[in-house]
Design a protein around this motif. Structure first.
Motif, PDB file in Angstrom:
ATOM      1  N   PRO A   8       6.560  19.716 -18.092  1.00 52.74           N
ATOM      2  CA  PRO A   8       7.198  20.485 -18.302  1.00 52.74           C
ATOM      3  C   PRO A   8       7.884  20.240 -19.242  1.00 52.74           C
ATOM      4  O   PRO A   8       8.653  18.669 -19.172  1.00 52.74           O
ATOM      5  N   TYR A  10      11.686  20.666 -21.330  1.00 53.76           N
ATOM      6  CA  TYR A  10      12.749  20.836 -21.879  1.00 53.76           C
ATOM      7  C   TYR A  10      13.525  20.337 -22.696  1.00 53.76           C
ATOM      8  O   TYR A  10      14.538  19.862 -22.463  1.00 53.76           O
ATOM      9  N   GLU A  12      12.678  18.429 -25.192  1.00 53.12           N
ATOM     10  CA  GLU A  12      12.168  17.300 -25.709  1.00 53.12           C
ATOM     11  C   GLU A  12      11.757  16.613 -26.612  1.00 53.12           C
ATOM     12  O   GLU A  12      10.692  16.395 -26.934  1.00 53.12           O
ATOM     13  N   GLU A  67       7.197  29.806 -21.810  1.00 50.23           N
ATOM     14  CA  GLU A  67       8.186  30.207 -21.436  1.00 50.23           C
ATOM     15  C   GLU A  67       8.668  31.716 -21.909  1.00 50.23           C
ATOM     16  O   GLU A  67       9.428  31.203 -22.699  1.00 50.23           O
ATOM     17  N   ASP A  97       6.450  13.838 -16.783  1.00 50.15           N
ATOM     18  CA  ASP A  97       7.794  14.174 -17.514  1.00 50.15           C
ATOM     19  C   ASP A  97       7.647  13.984 -18.772  1.00 50.15           C
ATOM     20  O   ASP A  97       6.478  12.644 -19.021  1.00 50.15           O
ATOM     21  N   GLY A  98       7.346  13.965 -19.201  1.00 56.79           N
ATOM     22  CA  GLY A  98       7.842  15.119 -20.824  1.00 56.79           C
ATOM     23  C   GLY A  98       9.200  13.318 -21.499  1.00 56.79           C
ATOM     24  O   GLY A  98       8.940  13.166 -22.658  1.00 56.79           O
ATOM     25  N   ASP A  99       9.655  12.514 -20.864  1.00 58.14           N
ATOM     26  CA  ASP A  99      11.162  11.585 -21.414  1.00 58.14           C
ATOM     27  C   ASP A  99       9.869  10.566 -21.729  1.00 58.14           C
ATOM     28  O   ASP A  99      11.435   9.423 -21.524  1.00 58.14           O
ATOM     29  N   GLN A 101      10.043   8.404 -18.959  1.00 62.11           N
ATOM     30  CA  GLN A 101      10.541   8.139 -17.491  1.00 62.11           C
ATOM     31  C   GLN A 101       9.404   7.490 -16.650  1.00 62.11           C
ATOM     32  O   GLN A 101       9.296   6.636 -15.933  1.00 62.11           O
ATOM     33  N   ARG A 124       8.058   4.838  -6.120  1.00 62.01           N
ATOM     34  CA  ARG A 124       8.563   3.782  -7.019  1.00 62.01           C
ATOM     35  C   ARG A 124       9.463   3.086  -5.859  1.00 62.01           C
ATOM     36  O   ARG A 124       9.642   2.238  -6.059  1.00 62.01           O
ATOM     37  N   THR A 163       9.886  12.031  -2.702  1.00 61.67           N
ATOM     38  CA  THR A 163      10.813  13.144  -4.264  1.00 61.67           C
ATOM     39  C   THR A 163       9.913  12.109  -5.435  1.00 61.67           C
ATOM     40  O   THR A 163      10.525  13.293  -6.435  1.00 61.67           O
ATOM     41  N   LYS A 191       8.104  19.851  -5.289  1.00 53.80           N
ATOM     42  CA  LYS A 191       7.369  18.322  -5.192  1.00 53.80           C
ATOM     43  C   LYS A 191       7.495  18.493  -3.537  1.00 53.80           C
ATOM     44  O   LYS A 191       5.980  17.628  -3.207  1.00 53.80           O
ATOM     45  N   ARG A 215      15.625   6.457 -19.677  1.00 52.85           N
ATOM     46  CA  ARG A 215      15.634   8.112 -20.156  1.00 52.85           C
ATOM     47  C   ARG A 215      16.353   7.199 -21.755  1.00 52.85           C
ATOM     48  O   ARG A 215      17.531   7.112 -21.290  1.00 52.85           O
ATOM     49  N   SER A 220      18.646  14.349 -18.695  1.00 55.81           N
ATOM     50  CA  SER A 220      18.471  14.851 -17.289  1.00 55.81           C
ATOM     51  C   SER A 220      18.731  15.930 -16.605  1.00 55.81           C
ATOM     52  O   SER A 220      19.523  16.609 -17.371  1.00 55.81           O
ATOM     53  N   LYS A 221      18.075  16.446 -16.671  1.00 53.44           N
ATOM     54  CA  LYS A 221      17.962  18.159 -16.902  1.00 53.44           C
ATOM     55  C   LYS A 221      18.175  18.733 -14.645  1.00 53.44           C
ATOM     56  O   LYS A 221      18.360  20.043 -14.417  1.00 53.44           O
TER      57      LYS A 221
HETATM   58  N1  GDD Z   1       9.644  23.534 -18.228  1.00 52.80           N
HETATM   59  C1  GDD Z   1      10.473  23.461 -17.781  1.00 52.80           C
HETATM   60  N2  GDD Z   1      11.343  24.274 -17.210  1.00 52.80           N
HETATM   61  N3  GDD Z   1      10.599  22.151 -17.954  1.00 52.80           N
HETATM   62  C2  GDD Z   1      11.459  21.271 -17.169  1.00 52.80           C
HETATM   63  C3  GDD Z   1      12.574  22.199 -16.969  1.00 52.80           C
HETATM   64  C4  GDD Z   1      12.666  23.270 -16.917  1.00 52.80           C
HETATM   65  O1  GDD Z   1      13.674  24.053 -15.563  1.00 52.80           O
HETATM   66  N4  GDD Z   1      13.411  20.404 -16.051  1.00 52.80           N
HETATM   67  C5  GDD Z   1      12.984  20.035 -16.639  1.00 52.80           C
HETATM   68  N5  GDD Z   1      11.791  20.128 -17.381  1.00 52.80           N
HETATM   69  C6  GDD Z   1      11.325  18.943 -17.725  1.00 52.80           C
HETATM   70  C7  GDD Z   1      11.938  17.686 -18.635  1.00 52.80           C
HETATM   71  O2  GDD Z   1      11.857  18.661 -20.192  1.00 52.80           O
HETATM   72  C8  GDD Z   1      10.807  16.621 -18.649  1.00 52.80           C
HETATM   73  O3  GDD Z   1       9.942  16.572 -19.334  1.00 52.80           O
HETATM   74  C9  GDD Z   1      10.293  16.962 -16.732  1.00 52.80           C
HETATM   75  O4  GDD Z   1      10.581  18.108 -16.694  1.00 52.80           O
HETATM   76  C10 GDD Z   1      11.167  16.452 -16.112  1.00 52.80           C
HETATM   77  O5  GDD Z   1      12.911  16.889 -16.211  1.00 52.80           O
HETATM   78  P1  GDD Z   1      14.341  15.744 -15.975  1.00 52.80           P
HETATM   79  O6  GDD Z   1      15.243  16.527 -16.407  1.00 52.80           O
HETATM   80  O7  GDD Z   1      13.899  14.034 -16.517  1.00 52.80           O
HETATM   81  O8  GDD Z   1      14.210  15.100 -14.428  1.00 52.80           O
HETATM   82  P2  GDD Z   1      14.571  13.855 -13.414  1.00 52.80           P
HETATM   83  O9  GDD Z   1      14.726  12.915 -14.676  1.00 52.80           O
HETATM   84  O10 GDD Z   1      15.955  14.092 -13.160  1.00 52.80           O
HETATM   85  O11 GDD Z   1      14.182  13.648 -12.425  1.00 52.80           O
HETATM   86  C11 GDD Z   1      12.436  12.974 -12.138  1.00 52.80           C
HETATM   87  O12 GDD Z   1      12.722  11.807 -11.288  1.00 52.80           O
HETATM   88  C12 GDD Z   1      12.671  13.002 -10.136  1.00 52.80           C
HETATM   89  C13 GDD Z   1      13.022  11.719  -9.214  1.00 52.80           C
HETATM   90  O13 GDD Z   1      14.331  11.089  -9.634  1.00 52.80           O
HETATM   91  C14 GDD Z   1      11.620  13.947 -12.172  1.00 52.80           C
HETATM   92  O14 GDD Z   1      10.409  13.338 -11.692  1.00 52.80           O
HETATM   93  C15 GDD Z   1      11.614  15.071 -11.021  1.00 52.80           C
HETATM   94  O15 GDD Z   1      10.205  15.740 -10.729  1.00 52.80           O
HETATM   95  C16 GDD Z   1      11.927  13.804 -10.138  1.00 52.80           C
HETATM   96  O16 GDD Z   1      12.163  13.709  -8.645  1.00 52.80           O
END
Ligand code: GDD
Ligand code: MN
Length: 368
Positions: A8, A10, A12, A67, A97-99, A101, A124, A163, A191, A215, A220-221
């Motif tokens: 997914p 947003y 990126e 979307e 994840d697309g970033d 990480q 992790r 998580t 999840k 990142r 982060s979202k």
């Molecule tokens: N389409 C869509 N819609 N994509 C989203 C949304 C959304 O509402 N929110 C986030 N994304 C995408 C981001 O662009 C990214 O590629 C990926 O989902 C993960 O989002 P991050 O915003 O980078 O999340 P994070 O790094 O804070 O959280 C990660 O680690 C968590 C555990 O610490 C994710 O892997 C989580 O799933 C995980 O729980």
């Protein structure tokens, strides 16, 4: 086997071209699996989707769903997973994840376990895995504690990272039977629901360590109230156990009150009647509340199930008495210690098991 990596996104835009090229390299090393990549873009204003579309000319294994608007990570995955299974005929779904990480090279590591497992988790929190050392103490604590609380409340002592967002799930017999309309969260907490579902389904689970990177581009979202959202989902998942506990406690009160009220009609009668009243109370409340979704109705069925319930309850009493007698007389365990241990660790789990597997056994979807 066809593995669909689902990302997914947003905003990126910066990460996406590098990610597609990095995955192209990883995919070419993974044989004999067919690797596909599916992006679910939340209509990013920075034009992430346009970048992906450009790359579709170069790679035929690249797919994208855009979307109409950003609706949360859970929503994005629900759409992506359904598409991957129905349209792309995936055998495995890989959440990613697309970033950056999640390290792209770790994908080949996870894929190695597809022959003997159903749910392969990037972890992790086992030896060899880690969270970013650049994170502030607060962020680290939140991540570690959040994970710990979720593990305890979901009673998953054998899974160390519940998580995390990097995992591989088998479709046949598992993800293809999940009802995405009932996904409990639109955001990150989805999840927890999927993980719980996989474990309940009896998935063979393995954790593979990975280094959760920092990142480098974009932000982060994850939202601040994610902790509450996670707790809400956990409560919904564990609702049955909570209700089962409350019902049992009410049963105990009924037993105690009537034992007192009936004491003048003779000791044995008072015990017999108050115990049966507690059984009736348990049966009724469980049927109307705890196991509402499997509610028993119709006079014949109710009578049969009530008889079965009485037998189950008697079974509990027999187990409790025999075990109590044995541990007190032969193992010299103090009586007042034996009782709560036997009730807590044997009788309650036995009852819960019998209720869920026999009395209020879940109907197969086609029988509903
Ligand atoms: N389409 C869509 N819609 N994509 C989203 C949304 C959304 O509402 N929110 C986030 N994304 C995408 C981001 O662009 C990214 O590629 C990926 O989902 C993960 O989002 P991050 O915003 O980078 O999340 P994070 O790094 O804070 O959280 C990660 O680690 C968590 C555990 O610490 C994710 O892997 C989580 O799933 C995980 O729980
Ligand atoms: Mn991230």
């Amino acid at each position: 086997m066809k593995i669909v990596v689902i990302i997914p996104t947003y905003n990126e835009k910066d990460n996406t071209p590098r990610m597609i090229e990095a995955l192209a390299r990883v995919f070419s090393d993974i044989k004999p699996h067919k690797m596909h990549l599916l992006y679910i873009d939340g209509n990013s204003p920075d034009g992430t989707a346009d970048v992906i579309r450009k790359y579709q000319k170069k790679y035929d294994w690249l797919h994208v769903i855009v979307e109409t608007k950003k609706e949360g990570l859970g929503k994005a995955y629900a759409k992506g997973m359904a598409y991957a299974m129905q349209e792309l005929r995936a055998d495995w779904l890989l959440e990613f994840d697309g970033d950056f990480q999640h390290p792209p090279e770790s994908i080949s590591e996870l894929v190695k376990y597809t022959t003997s497992y159903d749910y392969i988790l990037g972890s992790r929190y086992i030896k060899g895995g880690s969270i970013p050392k650049e994170w502030s103490l607060e962020r680290k604590l939140l991540s570690v504690l959040g994970n710990l609380v979720a593990r305890v409340l979901l009673i998953l002592p054998n899974i160390h990272d519940v998580t995390g967002g990097f995992k591989l799930s088998r479709v046949k017999g598992f993800m293809d039977q999940f009802d995405f309309d009932k996904l409990l969260s639109k955001s990150f907490a989805y999840k927890i629901h999927l993980l719980y579902y996989m474990v309940q389904k009896g998935a063979r689970v393995i954790e593979i360590p990975f280094i959760f990177g920092n990142r480098t581009s974009g932000e982060s979202k994850i939202i601040k109230n994610e902790l509450f959202e996670t707790l809400r989902v956990i409560f919904l998942l564990q609702q049955r156990i909570v209700k089962f506990g409350v019902t049992g406690f009410i049963g105990y009160l009924v037993n105690a009150i009537f034992l007192q009220l009936l004491s003048s009609s003779g000791e044995l009668l008072a015990w017999l009647v108050s115990t049966e009243l507690a059984i009736i109370s348990n049966f009724t409340i469980n049927n109307l509340w705890t196991f509402r979704s499997e509610k028993i109705s119709g006079v014949g069925k109710l009578l049969f199930k009530f008889l079965q319930f009485n037998l189950t309850s008697s079974g509990g009493l027999i187990i409790q008495s025999v075990l109590g007698f044995v541990v007190v007389t032969y193992l010299n365990v103090p009586r007042q210690l034996a009782l709560p241990i036997i009730i807590g660790f044997i009788v309650l789990p036995y009852n819960y098991f019998m209720y869920t597997k026999v009395i209020w056994k879940e109907k197969a979807p086609n029988q509903k």
